[in-house]
Design an enzyme around this catalytic site. Structure first.
Site, short mmCIF file in Angstrom:
data_model
loop_
_atom_site.label_atom_id
_atom_site.label_comp_id
_atom_site.label_asym_id
_atom_site.label_seq_id
_atom_site.Cartn_x
_atom_site.Cartn_y
_atom_site.Cartn_z
N ASN A 86 -31.25 -0.68 27.96
CA ASN A 86 -30.20 -0.40 26.91
C ASN A 86 -28.48 -1.47 27.73
OD1 ASN A 86 -28.23 2.04 28.37
ND2 ASN A 86 -30.30 2.45 27.56
N LYS A 116 -49.24 -9.91 31.89
CA LYS A 116 -48.36 -9.73 30.95
C LYS A 116 -49.35 -10.45 29.45
CE LYS A 116 -44.77 -13.99 30.08
NZ LYS A 116 -44.93 -15.09 30.60
N ASP A 175 -36.62 14.44 26.86
CA ASP A 175 -35.37 14.66 26.23
C ASP A 175 -34.70 15.36 28.30
OD1 ASP A 175 -33.04 15.10 25.83
OD2 ASP A 175 -33.02 14.89 23.32
N1 CTP Z 1 -30.31 12.66 26.45
C1 CTP Z 1 -31.54 12.35 27.68
N2 CTP Z 1 -32.95 12.13 27.44
C2 CTP Z 1 -32.63 11.72 26.44
C3 CTP Z 1 -32.22 11.30 25.10
C4 CTP Z 1 -30.96 11.79 25.64
O1 CTP Z 1 -31.10 13.24 28.99
N3 CTP Z 1 -34.35 11.26 26.27
C5 CTP Z 1 -29.14 12.26 26.69
C6 CTP Z 1 -28.50 11.49 27.48
O2 CTP Z 1 -28.04 11.32 28.70
C7 CTP Z 1 -27.58 11.51 26.47
C8 CTP Z 1 -27.71 12.91 25.27
O3 CTP Z 1 -28.99 13.36 26.24
O4 CTP Z 1 -26.06 12.98 27.56
C9 CTP Z 1 -27.37 12.45 23.90
O5 CTP Z 1 -27.66 11.26 24.01
P1 CTP Z 1 -27.74 10.03 22.76
O6 CTP Z 1 -28.80 8.54 23.66
O7 CTP Z 1 -26.62 9.94 22.77
O8 CTP Z 1 -28.18 10.82 21.94
P2 CTP Z 1 -29.61 10.55 21.14
O9 CTP Z 1 -30.52 11.92 21.64
O10 CTP Z 1 -30.93 9.77 21.82
O11 CTP Z 1 -29.73 11.26 19.92
P3 CTP Z 1 -29.28 9.86 19.09
O12 CTP Z 1 -30.40 8.73 19.91
O13 CTP Z 1 -30.42 9.60 17.83
O14 CTP Z 1 -28.08 9.33 18.86
#
Ligand code: CTP
Length: 408
Positions: A213, A292, A311
């Protein structure tokens, strides 16, 4: 940023080849808004001329206590009362030995001795041959200078002017600038261990492609720097970004979410604050191909199956230390709309005391940002500013919330 606006720096040069770096340092200090008064020893003038330093500092340079230009003819008093910090760069082995003994037979050592201890901090940037640096006499002097309240900055390592290689090089001008900026920050997190995730993750599809990303890592790196400036021990787990590691920060480079979680697990036991700033990929291909993936004659794209990544923030927040509050957890929410509602809901979902919302498309890759702090009591804004400024504000907030720092 004019980070040294309003600060008056006494820049002392003593004899050493590293005097050439003092010219750059002087420019860097002025560029940050400081006024700089240069004082040189006779030995320093063997390496760089007062004329050069005068031109760069835009002020007369002093190198003798008998200089009659000061109205009261007491330069050691006048100069040491006017400054906010005295930085000796380079600080030679001989000059440090003099300071230890309280000798005062030249203007610079005289004003160091005459300075009001409680008001004028003294920072020393040692510069010398590796054997001189390692000598027990020098190390004894360093210990004594520290005990006397001076700040002795670290030395660099590498090839030296004499042709030898080792410890003792003076830090580069911009490293010294960072040390000085850090010195002026309030020490709100001394004794804390802050663990930070930063940047994107990269989830491999095959050996040449992957999913990632637009996160630049700048906010997480700014937080690492700010936490370090506040006196914390800092561990930074960074996804694939090409940013310089902030000074004094221990960095772990990772690629995927799984690797990020593994690195976090290595550090988490001793951490007291966890800040999840990384933009972790939510999904990864169920199996990365060893070779690949090639186009096929059918023209159909490959079907890629995804699985959810761990997460990291929720895992840490739900651990025993996270739930008990022994580990203070802070998350980020990168949203595109409904920032307050999304951040509030996410804070509850992740189970963290503080979640920081920001609009992803308005900040990814930029040097500035705007933050919305959401906790159980409500929300507050940190208006758009440079990421480093916001990082320092957020670190102050965190210190206040864990009860170790005064709100400035
Ligand atoms: N985060 C994490 N591990 C993941 C996804 C998210 O530690 N697999 C943490 C990010 O570092 C951030 C928070 O969770 O501090 C929120 O991340 P975000 O991408 O905004 O949210 P998501 O949990 O991915 O939810 P969504 O994409 O549905 O908004």
């Amino acid at each position: 940023m004019n980070e040294l606006a309003g600060k008056h720096i006494l820049l002392g040069l003593t004899g050493g080849i590293a005097c050439y770096k003092a010219a750059d340092l002087c420019r860097a200090l002025i560029k940050q808004g400081a006024t700089v008064q240069v004082v040189m020893t006779q030995a320093a003038a063997q390496f760089i001329t007062p004329v050069t330093m005068q031109a760069l500092s835009q002020r007369p340079v002093y190198d003798s206590q008998w200089d009659s230009r000061a109205d009261n003819n007491m330069l050691h008093i006048t100069l040491s009362r006017a400054a906010d910090a005295c930085l000796i760069a380079p600080a030679s082995a001989d000059f440090m030995a003099k300071l230890v003994q309280g000798r005062a037979d030249d203007l610079l050592s005289l004003l160091c001795l005459a300075r009001p201890l409680a008001r004028l901090p003294l920072l020393l940037a040692p510069a010398m041959n590796r054997e001189m640096w390692a000598h027990p006499a020098t190390q004894r002097n360093v210990a004594q200078l520290l005990a006397d309240g001076a700040t002795v900055l670290p030395v660099g390592q590498g090839e030296q002017a004499c042709g030898e290689t080792g410890d003792g090089r003076m830090l580069e001008a911009l490293e010294l600038l960072d040390e000085l900026l850090a010195f002026f920050q309030p020490k709100t997190l001394v004794g804390q261990h802050v663990l930070i995730t930063a940047g994107p993750t990269y989830e491999a599809i095959d050996p040449v492609r992957g999913i990632t990303n637009l996160s630049s890592g700048k906010m997480g790196f700014a937080l690492a720097r700010a936490a370090r400036e506040a006196g914390a021990q800092v561990s930074l787990v960074a996804g694939p970004v090409s940013l310089d590691t902030p000074r004094g920060v221990q960095r772990w480079n990772v690629r995927s979410a799984d690797e990020m979680l593994a690195a976090v697990n290595q550090e988490i036991a001793s951490a007291t604050v966890f800040i999840a700033c990384a933009a972790v990929a939510d999904w990864r291909p169920a199996a990365a191909m060893a070779q690949k993936i090639k186009k096929t004659p059918t023209g159909l794209p490959p079907a890629i199956e995804f699985v959810e990544n761990p997460d990291i923030l929720a895992t840490v927040a739900q651990s025993e230390r996270g739930r008990s509050g022994a580990l203070y957890c802070v998350g980020f929410a990168a949203e595109s709309h409904d920032l307050l509602a999304q951040t509030q809901a996410k804070r509850v979902r992740k189970g963290v005391p503080l979640l920081v919302g920001n609009i992803g498309p308005d900040t990814f890759g930029r040097d500035d940002n705007a933050l919305l702090l959401v906790d159980a009591d409500g929300s507050s804004e940190l208006p758009r500013n440079a990421k480093l400024v916001l990082a320092r504000q957020l670190i102050t907030e965190i210190a206040h919330r864990i009860g170790v720092g005064a709100r400035s």
